[in-house]
Design a protein around this motif. Structure first.
Motif, short mmCIF file in Angstrom:
data_model
loop_
_atom_site.label_atom_id
_atom_site.label_comp_id
_atom_site.label_asym_id
_atom_site.label_seq_id
_atom_site.Cartn_x
_atom_site.Cartn_y
_atom_site.Cartn_z
N ARG A 7 0.86 -1.19 0.00
CA ARG A 7 0.00 0.00 0.00
C ARG A 7 0.89 1.24 0.00
O ARG A 7 1.79 1.38 0.84
CB ARG A 7 -0.93 -0.02 1.21
CG ARG A 7 -1.88 -1.21 1.23
CD ARG A 7 -2.98 -1.01 2.26
NE ARG A 7 -4.01 -0.09 1.79
CZ ARG A 7 -4.67 0.76 2.56
NH1 ARG A 7 -4.38 0.86 3.85
NH2 ARG A 7 -5.61 1.54 2.06
N ILE A 8 0.63 2.12 -0.94
CA ILE A 8 1.49 3.29 -1.17
C ILE A 8 0.67 4.56 -1.02
O ILE A 8 -0.22 4.83 -1.83
CB ILE A 8 2.12 3.22 -2.58
CG1 ILE A 8 2.90 1.90 -2.76
CG2 ILE A 8 3.04 4.42 -2.81
CD1 ILE A 8 3.34 1.64 -4.17
N ALA A 9 0.98 5.33 0.01
CA ALA A 9 0.32 6.63 0.19
C ALA A 9 0.93 7.60 -0.80
O ALA A 9 2.15 7.87 -0.77
CB ALA A 9 0.52 7.12 1.62
N MET A 10 0.10 8.16 -1.67
CA MET A 10 0.56 9.05 -2.72
C MET A 10 0.03 10.45 -2.46
O MET A 10 -1.17 10.70 -2.62
CB MET A 10 0.13 8.54 -4.10
CG MET A 10 0.56 7.10 -4.38
SD MET A 10 0.27 6.64 -6.10
CE MET A 10 1.56 7.58 -6.93
N ASN A 11 0.92 11.35 -2.06
CA ASN A 11 0.54 12.72 -1.71
C ASN A 11 0.93 13.66 -2.85
O ASN A 11 2.11 13.78 -3.17
CB ASN A 11 1.25 13.13 -0.42
CG ASN A 11 0.61 14.32 0.24
OD1 ASN A 11 -0.29 14.95 -0.32
ND2 ASN A 11 1.06 14.66 1.43
N GLY A 12 -0.05 14.29 -3.46
CA GLY A 12 0.23 15.21 -4.56
C GLY A 12 -0.18 14.68 -5.91
O GLY A 12 0.28 15.18 -6.94
N VAL A 13 -1.08 13.67 -5.95
CA VAL A 13 -1.45 13.07 -7.23
C VAL A 13 -2.47 13.90 -8.01
O VAL A 13 -2.80 13.55 -9.14
CB VAL A 13 -1.99 11.63 -7.04
CG1 VAL A 13 -0.87 10.70 -6.66
CG2 VAL A 13 -3.12 11.61 -6.03
N THR A 14 -2.99 14.98 -7.42
CA THR A 14 -3.86 15.84 -8.22
C THR A 14 -3.06 16.81 -9.08
O THR A 14 -3.63 17.48 -9.95
CB THR A 14 -4.82 16.64 -7.30
OG1 THR A 14 -4.06 17.37 -6.34
CG2 THR A 14 -5.78 15.70 -6.59
N GLY A 15 -1.76 16.90 -8.86
CA GLY A 15 -0.88 17.68 -9.71
C GLY A 15 -0.53 16.94 -10.98
O GLY A 15 -0.65 15.71 -11.06
N ARG A 16 -0.08 17.67 -11.98
CA ARG A 16 0.19 17.07 -13.30
C ARG A 16 1.19 15.93 -13.23
O ARG A 16 0.94 14.83 -13.73
CB ARG A 16 0.69 18.17 -14.26
CG ARG A 16 1.04 17.68 -15.67
CD ARG A 16 1.50 18.83 -16.53
NE ARG A 16 2.66 19.48 -15.98
CZ ARG A 16 3.93 19.11 -16.25
NH1 ARG A 16 4.15 18.09 -17.05
NH2 ARG A 16 4.94 19.76 -15.73
N MET A 17 2.35 16.16 -12.61
CA MET A 17 3.38 15.13 -12.59
C MET A 17 2.98 13.95 -11.72
O MET A 17 3.15 12.79 -12.10
CB MET A 17 4.69 15.74 -12.07
CG MET A 17 5.90 14.83 -12.24
SD MET A 17 6.38 14.61 -13.96
CE MET A 17 7.02 16.24 -14.32
N GLY A 18 2.43 14.24 -10.53
CA GLY A 18 2.04 13.16 -9.64
C GLY A 18 0.97 12.28 -10.26
O GLY A 18 0.99 11.05 -10.10
#
Length: 385
Positions: A7-18
């Motif tokens: 399980r990978i918490a992904m912070n900032g995925v609403t940005g283009r690169m993320g």
């Protein structure tokens, strides 16, 4: 075959690169392939946990890609306290990154992050020390090393094509619209120094790992950073004064005497084949590598120009270079590094693209800005923990 979920918490995925590179083209692409085969009877299955400030946007992403609607959170501390979360990934704005990484390390999570890792060298080094003390795996994105053009260039280097490498010349950049009559391609914080913006902070970490891995460690830097476009318009159409540099012109001396010159600019119109190109000149040959392509010229095929401004050029210099063949298929560079990092999490072992490497990038950016402010060349000390 045993499937192991990470399980990978992904912070900032609403940005283009993320979103585009890390979520869609990396982890979701791995899931479409059935997971990551470790070669020992185990398949790693990445399970994203979407973290951010806008719950509605996160839920929309989860719904769009068929992810667990409950694996969405605006509470980073709650996510980090969840023992089922294995990895914390950060693609936030730079100014928010260091604090979040500290909290993730304290929670015992493995760390994978975009760069720069911190706003200053002391913070970047402290992150590396904390991660080592916590005995967590940690990695920093170094995507450009995995680009097809740079992979072909590395093949030439490893094969001894250049003989003694003398110099590297890089050109990076494009025109970023001011935002008044055409929408800007980059968010406004990129042009605010107080929010961690600036092309030196953004690009010098890239140049550090590229030069370090392909040619050798950077031992000195002399740079001129400037703000060519002092007034821009933000995402709401409101004008603001740009306080961060939008162009930088750097000279880097590498270990062994190689000299690298790299121009970086968001205020340049493109007149080259790709948005970034590096020319490498050596005693036995030269090459020009971009994002995807690489062209080379051996000394046996080098023309003999004669300077004569009184007559038109009779030679097609570009036509005298030879394309370096693919000799294989190239996957997305972000995805390839994610695969390497996930294998590192699973198996451990040596790993060079870590938080200490991230600190080297922050160090070079700091020294580049200081060099520009003081108008002199500065040594780049070797970093240790």
């Amino acid at each position: 075959m045993t499937r192991k979920t990470l399980r990978i918490a992904m912070n900032g995925v609403t940005g283009r690169m993320g979103y585009r590179q890390h979520l869609v083209r990396s982890l979701l692409a791995l899931r479409e392939e059935g997971g990551l085969d470790l070669g020992d009877g185990t398949v790693l299955w990445p399970e994203p946990v979407l973290v951010g400030r806008r719950e509605h946007a996160l839920r929309a992403l989860a719904e769009r890609h068929g992810l667990d609607a409950e694996a969405v959170s605006t509470d980073l501390d709650a996510v980090l306290a969840d023992d089922t979360v294995d990895i914390y990934f950060d693609a936030q704005v730079t100014s928010a990154r260091e604090d979040a990484l500290r909290r993730a390390i304290a929670a015992g999570k493995h760390i994978y992050t975009e760069k720069p890792t911190a706003l200053g060298l002391p913070g970047a080094l402290e992150l590396a020390r904390l991660a080592r003390a916590a005995d967590v795996r940690h990695g920093v994105v170094q995507d450009k090393l995995y680009l097809p053009g740079l992979q072909k260039l590395k093949r030439l280097i490893d094969g001894g094509f250049f003989g003694e490498i003398l110099s590297v010349r890089g050109e990076f950049g494009y025109w970023v619209f001011e935002g008044d009559w055409q929408e800007s391609q980059r968010p406004a914080w990129n042009y605010r120094a107080e929010e961690g913006g600036g092309i030196v902070a953004d690009m010098f970490p890239h140049w550090e790992y590229l030069l370090h891995d392909l040619f050798g460690p950077v031992r000195s830097v002399q740079a001129l950073a400037t703000t060519h476009i002092p007034r821009r318009w933000d995402e709401r159409g409101k004008p603001y004064e740009a306080t961060a540099d939008d162009a930088a012109y750097g000279i880097f001396e590498l270990e062994g005497g190689i000299v690298a010159q790299i121009n970086s600019s968001w205020a340049v119109r493109v007149n080259r084949d790709e948005l970034v190109e590096f020319q490498v000149d050596g005693t036995h040959g030269s090459a020009v590598a971009g994002l995807r392509n690489c062209r080379a010229q051996h000394r046996s095929a080098t023309s003999k120009p004669v300077w004569n401004p009184d007559v038109p050029l009779s030679e097609d210099f570009r036509g005298q270079w030879q394309d370096v063949p693919d000799n294989g298929e190239f996957d997305n560079g972000f995805k390839l590094q994610w695969e390497e990092f996930l294998r590192h999490v699973a198996h451990g072992g040596p790993w060079s693209r870590d938080l200490l490497a991230g600190a080297r990038g922050v160090q070079l950016a700091e020294l580049g800005l200081r060099s520009s402010a003081e108008g002199r060349r500065l040594d780049v000390p070797e970093l240790t923990l």
